[in-house]
Each structure stands twice: as structure tokens, then as C-alpha cells.
Design an enzyme around this catalytic site. Structure first.
Site, PDB file in Angstrom:
ATOM      1  N   HIS A 273      74.627  48.236   8.853  1.00 47.10           N
ATOM      2  CA  HIS A 273      74.004  47.592   7.781  1.00 47.10           C
ATOM      3  C   HIS A 273      72.547  48.202   7.661  1.00 47.10           C
ATOM      4  O   HIS A 273      71.968  48.309   6.237  1.00 47.10           O
ATOM      5  CB  HIS A 273      73.809  46.209   8.040  1.00 47.10           C
ATOM      6  CG  HIS A 273      73.004  45.929   9.349  1.00 47.10           C
ATOM      7  ND1 HIS A 273      73.459  45.835  10.546  1.00 47.10           N
ATOM      8  CD2 HIS A 273      71.693  45.480   9.450  1.00 47.10           C
ATOM      9  CE1 HIS A 273      72.482  45.686  11.458  1.00 47.10           C
ATOM     10  NE2 HIS A 273      71.505  45.590  10.951  1.00 47.10           N
ATOM     11  N   CYS A 274      72.119  49.144   8.526  1.00 44.56           N
ATOM     12  CA  CYS A 274      70.856  49.689   8.464  1.00 44.56           C
ATOM     13  C   CYS A 274      70.945  51.132   8.033  1.00 44.56           C
ATOM     14  O   CYS A 274      69.925  51.662   7.162  1.00 44.56           O
ATOM     15  CB  CYS A 274      70.035  49.934   9.803  1.00 44.56           C
ATOM     16  SG  CYS A 274      69.780  48.204  10.513  1.00 44.56           S
ATOM     17  N   ILE A 275      71.898  51.892   7.965  1.00 53.74           N
ATOM     18  CA  ILE A 275      72.218  53.059   7.687  1.00 53.74           C
ATOM     19  C   ILE A 275      71.846  53.297   6.067  1.00 53.74           C
ATOM     20  O   ILE A 275      71.064  54.357   5.609  1.00 53.74           O
ATOM     21  CB  ILE A 275      73.454  53.795   8.094  1.00 53.74           C
ATOM     22  CG1 ILE A 275      73.637  53.756   9.267  1.00 53.74           C
ATOM     23  CG2 ILE A 275      73.238  55.282   7.686  1.00 53.74           C
ATOM     24  CD1 ILE A 275      72.688  54.149  10.464  1.00 53.74           C
TER      25      ILE A 275
END
Length: 307
Positions: A273-275
Site C-alpha cells: 500500500h505504501c509503494i
């Protein structure tokens, strides 16, 4: 005699008498809670999502790689859940695992963190440790946590703050919380030492860094490194198609080189979810400081376009 808050907290940790609170029952917070519980620590998960809490209290998992049996096993141990933030006054260690998404205009949304600190502030007391795990731009821990509580405590003496970015790779059978080295930073040497101690109870290797900003930047680098390389192969896929070349065969051939090449695959979904978010987090903060990050920001745009 003056109370030694650091020593008291260290003793509680070593004797497993410390009470740990994990704010956020999500894909980061729940596995973390399970790891502490399985090491016989007293853990309370706090979340505003009452439906999710009720589901877990029934022994039901909402994460496909965490079984109902594992949840039930934890509930038979020292694991509790609540949406009542007054429980914070009963805790010794508070670990914040909350989402840090982007707004529609690609500006960081730290509202979850801000609301959390506002909710727990009345219940904070001497001798506690706050650890912040969410991915964010350098300076966030200081701005959103330390600056909000420093008038109430002498941080590093009677209260402790660390930043230790999560490193989750869901369903990875080779790398799980215990064998993924954990970066730990803190507001002071005392903070780093206590933060390292608590995480060492569930993680094999602790990597101490000199400052909180260094740890915050390291987490961004980890994810932006992936973003940039995924953006590269995504563009290579488009170009390869024009040449009537199979990009997957190209990647496999290149990956036989034993040095100077890391394998990344194209396609929708960036592996976390961070990329997709992190390039814009850093670009936004860099712009605030009057510097450019065109290359980093471009990777985010390319991946957003492909996905």
C-alpha cells in the site's frame, strides 16, 4: 530518590510485565500484536473500527494469511481489544500503526495520526514509550508527536519516543516479522535503547540509526527504490511491445547477471500500500524545502498511469 523511568520500563520489558498497546488493528498492527502475544506479552489493540474489533473478539480473522485459529489462540492468552482510548492510561508501551494515505491532490493525509495523538494525549503519563511505525516524510514524528507532548513531558527522561518503520511483506513465508531486521531511532539515546529493547523481544536483529529523520528517510528510500525500478520496467514493457519483444523474457535474461541488476516485474499492483504513495510524500516535502525531486515524482506518476 528520583525515579528512574528508563530503568523501570526496561525491567518491566525484561520481566514481560510491560503492558503493550497497539493502535491500529490493520495489516501492520494485527500481525505485530500477534507476535507480542505469542511471546507472552500483555497486549491491547485499540482501533476506532468497532466492527473489526468485534470480529476479532469472535475469533475471526479479516486477513487471509492469518487464520482464525491463530486469533483464537491469542485471545486465550493476554490479548485484548478495545475502541476506548482511555485504556492508554493503563499501558506502558504505545505503538502507533495507522494509515498515512494521500489526499486527492497528492498531498500527505496525516489526519489519522493527528486524531490519534489528540485522543490519547489526556491519558499519557510518565514512564511510557510511544513508537511510531507509519511510513511518512522526514520530520513527521517530531511535528505530529514530539511537538504535541513535549510541554507535558521531558522526553528522554520521563517519557520516551521512537520511530521504527514497519517492514511487512504479507504472506511471505521466508521473511516475517521476526527475521526482518528492524530500524529503530529515537528522540534521545535513552529512547533508542528502550525502543530497541522492546522490539528485540520479537525481532532477531535491531538496526539503530542516529536520528528519527534518518529512519523516516530510510523507509521512504526502501519503498521509492521499488517504485523507481517498477516504473522503469513498466516503461520498458511499453517500449518492448513496440519492438515485438517479450519483456518477461528480457527480464529473466537480464537477471542472470550476477551483479549490478535487481529483478523487478511490470504490471498492475506495486506490491504494497505504501509503494504508490511514498514518491509523492517525499516530493511534497522536498518542494516545501525548496528542492526538486523530479525523478522520484516521475516514478510515482508512471506507476499511477500503469496501475
Amino acid at each position: 530518590m528520583k525515579e528512574n523511568f528508563k530503568k523501570n520500563l526496561e525491567n518491566k520489558i525484561n520481566k514481560k510485565k510491560v503492558k503493550i498497546g497497539i493502535i491500529g488493528v490493520g495489516y501492520v498492527g494485527l500481525p505485530l500484536a500477534i507476535n507480542f502475544v505469542m511471546q507472552n506479552f500483555d497486549v491491547t489493540s485499540l482501533d476506532i473500527d468497532k466492527k473489526r474489533i468485534r470480529k476479532i473478539l469472535k475469533g475471526e480473522s479479516f486477513i487471509n494469511y492469518i487464520s482464525n485459529d491463530k486469533i483464537q489462540q491469542c485471545l486465550r492468552k493476554k490479548y485484548k481489544l478495545s475502541s476506548n482510548f482511555s485504556k492508554v492510561k493503563e499501558l506502558d508501551v504505545i505503538i502507533i500503526c495507522l494509515p498515512t494515505p494521500l489526499k486527492k491532490n497528492k498531498v500527505p493525509d496525516l489526519s489519522y495520526v493527528e486524531k490519534c495523538i489528540k485522543n490519547i494525549y489526556p491519558y499519557l503519563k510518565n514512564g511510557q514509550l510511544i513508537s511510531f511505525e507509519s511510513t511518512t516524510y522526514p520530520g513527521t514524528t517530531e511535528e505530529k508527536i514530539i511537538n504535541k507532548i513535549k510541554t507535558k513531558f521531558k522526553i528522554g527522561k520521563n517519557f520516551f519516543v521512537v520511530y521504527s518503520p514497519e517492514r511487512e511483506d504479507p504472506s511471505n513465508k521466508k521473511f516475517q516479522i521476526s527475521n526482518i531486521p528492524r530500524i529503530v531511532s529515537g528522540h534521545s539515546k535513552n529512547c533508542v535503547e528502550i525502543g530497541s529493547l522492546i522490539y528485540s523481544k520479537i525481532i532477531n536483529k535491531i538496526v539503530k540509526v542516529s536520528s528519527i529523520k534518518t529512519a523516516e528517510m530510510a523507509k521512504l528510500l526502501e519503498n521509492i527504490y521499488r517504485s523507481v525500478n517498477i516504473a522503469l520496467v513498466n516503461e520498458m514493457k511499453i517500449v518492448s511491445k513496440k519492438f515485438d519483444v517479450n519483456i518477461h523474457e528480457v527480464i529473466e535474461a537480464a537477471a542472470t547477471k550476477p551483479f549490478g541488476f535487481g529483478k523487478f516485474n511490470p504490471g498492475p499492483g506495486l506490491g504494497g500500500h505504501c509503494i504508490p504513495i511514498d514518491p509523492f510524500y517525499l516530493a511534497w516535502k522536498a518542494k516545501k524545502l525548496g528542492t526538486k525531486s523530479d525523478f522520484i515524482q516521475l516514478s510515482g506518476k508512471v506507476n499511477s498511469y500503469v496501475t
